[in-house]
Design a protein around this motif. Sequence first.
Motif, PDB file in Angstrom:
ATOM      1  N   MET A   1       0.738  -1.100  -0.179  1.00 43.24           N
ATOM      2  CA  MET A   1      -0.024   0.068   0.064  1.00 43.24           C
ATOM      3  C   MET A   1       0.950   1.258  -0.193  1.00 43.24           C
ATOM      4  SD  MET A   1      -2.977  -0.994   2.600  1.00 43.24           S
ATOM      5  CE  MET A   1      -4.242   0.184   2.008  1.00 43.24           C
ATOM      6  N   SER A   2       1.493   1.333  -0.966  1.00 45.69           N
ATOM      7  CA  SER A   2       2.516   2.609  -1.089  1.00 45.69           C
ATOM      8  C   SER A   2       1.755   3.928  -1.110  1.00 45.69           C
ATOM      9  CB  SER A   2       3.489   2.361  -2.186  1.00 45.69           C
ATOM     10  OG  SER A   2       2.597   2.377  -3.409  1.00 45.69           O
ATOM     11  N   SER A   3       0.611   4.084  -1.553  1.00 44.41           N
ATOM     12  CA  SER A   3      -0.064   5.243  -1.654  1.00 44.41           C
ATOM     13  C   SER A   3      -1.368   5.329  -0.758  1.00 44.41           C
ATOM     14  CB  SER A   3      -0.480   5.529  -3.387  1.00 44.41           C
ATOM     15  OG  SER A   3      -1.305   4.400  -3.645  1.00 44.41           O
ATOM     16  N   PHE A   4      -1.141   4.991   0.514  1.00 44.52           N
ATOM     17  CA  PHE A   4      -2.080   4.948   1.557  1.00 44.52           C
ATOM     18  C   PHE A   4      -2.536   6.415   1.684  1.00 44.52           C
ATOM     19  CE2 PHE A   4      -3.488   5.626   5.781  1.00 44.52           C
ATOM     20  CZ  PHE A   4      -4.813   4.767   5.957  1.00 44.52           C
ATOM     21  N   LYS A   5      -4.067   6.591   1.883  1.00 43.92           N
ATOM     22  CA  LYS A   5      -4.613   8.082   2.278  1.00 43.92           C
ATOM     23  C   LYS A   5      -5.928   7.708   2.856  1.00 43.92           C
ATOM     24  CE  LYS A   5      -5.437  12.642   0.613  1.00 43.92           C
ATOM     25  NZ  LYS A   5      -5.666  13.623  -0.448  1.00 43.92           N
ATOM     26  N   CYS A   6      -5.726   8.099   4.254  1.00 43.45           N
ATOM     27  CA  CYS A   6      -6.848   7.784   5.031  1.00 43.45           C
ATOM     28  C   CYS A   6      -8.063   8.737   4.622  1.00 43.45           C
ATOM     29  CB  CYS A   6      -6.643   8.442   6.524  1.00 43.45           C
ATOM     30  SG  CYS A   6      -8.013   8.163   7.480  1.00 43.45           S
ATOM     31  N   THR A   7      -9.345   7.884   4.476  1.00 43.34           N
ATOM     32  CA  THR A   7     -10.512   8.496   3.868  1.00 43.34           C
ATOM     33  C   THR A   7     -11.100   9.580   5.005  1.00 43.34           C
ATOM     34  OG1 THR A   7     -11.819   6.564   4.624  1.00 43.34           O
ATOM     35  CG2 THR A   7     -11.002   6.586   2.523  1.00 43.34           C
ATOM     36  N   LYS A   8     -10.874   9.426   6.342  1.00 42.63           N
ATOM     37  CA  LYS A   8     -11.440  10.228   7.065  1.00 42.63           C
ATOM     38  C   LYS A   8     -10.475  11.601   7.416  1.00 42.63           C
ATOM     39  CE  LYS A   8     -14.585   7.630   8.797  1.00 42.63           C
ATOM     40  NZ  LYS A   8     -15.978   7.974   8.633  1.00 42.63           N
ATOM     41  N   CYS A   9      -9.144  11.508   7.430  1.00 49.68           N
ATOM     42  CA  CYS A   9      -8.233  12.780   7.642  1.00 49.68           C
ATOM     43  C   CYS A   9      -7.196  12.959   6.675  1.00 49.68           C
ATOM     44  CB  CYS A   9      -7.703  12.572   9.221  1.00 49.68           C
ATOM     45  SG  CYS A   9      -6.293  11.480   9.158  1.00 49.68           S
ATOM     46  N   GLY A  10      -7.190  12.140   5.794  1.00 49.08           N
ATOM     47  CA  GLY A  10      -6.020  12.362   4.767  1.00 49.08           C
ATOM     48  C   GLY A  10      -4.746  12.022   5.151  1.00 49.08           C
ATOM     49  N   GLY A  11      -4.445  11.294   6.292  1.00 50.48           N
ATOM     50  CA  GLY A  11      -3.189  10.918   6.698  1.00 50.48           C
ATOM     51  C   GLY A  11      -2.539   9.877   5.704  1.00 50.48           C
ATOM     52  N   THR A  12      -1.275   9.871   5.743  1.00 52.36           N
ATOM     53  CA  THR A  12      -0.530   8.985   4.838  1.00 52.36           C
ATOM     54  C   THR A  12       0.231   7.966   5.611  1.00 52.36           C
ATOM     55  OG1 THR A  12       1.312  10.310   4.792  1.00 52.36           O
ATOM     56  CG2 THR A  12      -0.414  10.638   2.916  1.00 52.36           C
ATOM     57  N   GLU A  13       0.246   7.839   6.812  1.00 51.27           N
ATOM     58  CA  GLU A  13       0.942   6.963   7.619  1.00 51.27           C
ATOM     59  C   GLU A  13      -0.147   5.946   8.243  1.00 51.27           C
ATOM     60  OE1 GLU A  13       4.344   6.877   8.317  1.00 51.27           O
ATOM     61  OE2 GLU A  13       4.604   8.602   6.732  1.00 51.27           O
ATOM     62  N   TYR A  14       0.342   4.709   8.179  1.00 52.10           N
ATOM     63  CA  TYR A  14      -0.674   3.469   8.455  1.00 52.10           C
ATOM     64  C   TYR A  14       0.123   2.492   9.327  1.00 52.10           C
ATOM     65  CZ  TYR A  14       1.052   0.834   4.467  1.00 52.10           C
ATOM     66  OH  TYR A  14       1.927   0.068   3.504  1.00 52.10           O
ATOM     67  N   SER A  15      -0.583   1.640   9.893  1.00 52.07           N
ATOM     68  CA  SER A  15      -0.221   0.232  10.201  1.00 52.07           C
ATOM     69  C   SER A  15      -1.124  -0.903   9.698  1.00 52.07           C
ATOM     70  CB  SER A  15      -0.099   0.287  11.839  1.00 52.07           C
ATOM     71  OG  SER A  15      -1.497   0.534  12.579  1.00 52.07           O
ATOM     72  N   ARG A  16      -0.552  -2.091   9.798  1.00 52.65           N
ATOM     73  CA  ARG A  16      -1.272  -3.424   9.271  1.00 52.65           C
ATOM     74  C   ARG A  16      -1.248  -4.373  10.148  1.00 52.65           C
ATOM     75  NH1 ARG A  16      -0.014  -5.624   3.501  1.00 52.65           N
ATOM     76  NH2 ARG A  16       1.847  -6.572   4.787  1.00 52.65           N
ATOM     77  N   ASN A  17      -2.447  -5.030  10.316  1.00 47.76           N
ATOM     78  CA  ASN A  17      -2.454  -6.230  11.184  1.00 47.76           C
ATOM     79  C   ASN A  17      -3.475  -7.197  10.868  1.00 47.76           C
ATOM     80  OD1 ASN A  17      -0.820  -5.020  13.654  1.00 47.76           O
ATOM     81  ND2 ASN A  17      -2.416  -3.538  13.693  1.00 47.76           N
ATOM     82  N   GLU A  18      -3.320  -8.557  11.406  1.00 45.39           N
ATOM     83  CA  GLU A  18      -4.174  -9.336  10.822  1.00 45.39           C
ATOM     84  C   GLU A  18      -5.158  -9.753  12.052  1.00 45.39           C
ATOM     85  OE1 GLU A  18      -3.520 -13.912  10.750  1.00 45.39           O
ATOM     86  OE2 GLU A  18      -2.698 -13.087   8.790  1.00 45.39           O
ATOM     87  N   MET A  19      -6.516 -10.112  11.771  1.00 43.46           N
ATOM     88  CA  MET A  19      -7.509 -10.419  12.719  1.00 43.46           C
ATOM     89  C   MET A  19      -8.133 -11.785  12.296  1.00 43.46           C
ATOM     90  SD  MET A  19     -10.810  -8.022  13.938  1.00 43.46           S
ATOM     91  CE  MET A  19     -11.827  -8.648  12.780  1.00 43.46           C
ATOM     92  N   ARG A  20      -8.445 -12.728  13.245  1.00 44.22           N
ATOM     93  CA  ARG A  20      -8.851 -13.960  12.926  1.00 44.22           C
ATOM     94  C   ARG A  20     -10.316 -13.818  13.814  1.00 44.22           C
ATOM     95  NH1 ARG A  20      -3.995 -18.352  12.741  1.00 44.22           N
ATOM     96  NH2 ARG A  20      -2.701 -16.785  11.766  1.00 44.22           N
ATOM     97  N   ALA A  21     -11.244 -14.663  13.063  1.00 43.23           N
ATOM     98  CA  ALA A  21     -12.601 -14.806  13.789  1.00 43.23           C
ATOM     99  C   ALA A  21     -12.997 -16.245  13.394  1.00 43.23           C
ATOM    100  CB  ALA A  21     -13.412 -13.563  13.316  1.00 43.23           C
ATOM    101  N   GLU A  22     -13.790 -16.804  14.629  1.00 44.77           N
ATOM    102  CA  GLU A  22     -14.572 -17.983  14.094  1.00 44.77           C
ATOM    103  C   GLU A  22     -15.806 -17.526  13.242  1.00 44.77           C
ATOM    104  OE1 GLU A  22     -13.185 -17.454  17.076  1.00 44.77           O
ATOM    105  OE2 GLU A  22     -11.534 -18.800  17.099  1.00 44.77           O
ATOM    106  N   GLY A  23     -16.236 -18.624  12.477  1.00 41.34           N
ATOM    107  CA  GLY A  23     -17.508 -18.150  11.643  1.00 41.34           C
ATOM    108  C   GLY A  23     -18.839 -18.978  12.231  1.00 41.34           C
ATOM    109  N   GLY A  24     -18.845 -19.899  13.214  1.00 43.98           N
ATOM    110  CA  GLY A  24     -19.749 -20.409  13.719  1.00 43.98           C
ATOM    111  C   GLY A  24     -19.651 -21.250  14.911  1.00 43.98           C
TER     112      GLY A  24
END
Length: 67
Positions: A1-24
């Motif tokens: 994501m080399s060209s990230f731009k926040c849709t709320k504030c326009g910021g360009t710095e971000y962090s990325r994480n993984e989230m897992r969830a059970e389905g049933g």
Amino acid sequence: MSSFKCTKCGGTEYSRNEMRAEGGFLSAAFDISTNRFTAVSCENCGFTELYRTNVGAGSKIFDFLVS
């Protein structure tokens, strides 16, 4: 994501994480993560977007064996 731009504030710095969830009930009972998401969060305002990640059969089996 080399060209990230926040849709709320326009910021360009971000962090990325993984989230897992059970389905049933069965996946929760056997502790198998059937849904995975990548969370991208703006470092400026904290706004977070979730993107679904495909979970392969091998990953599901590995989750079952490890738990």
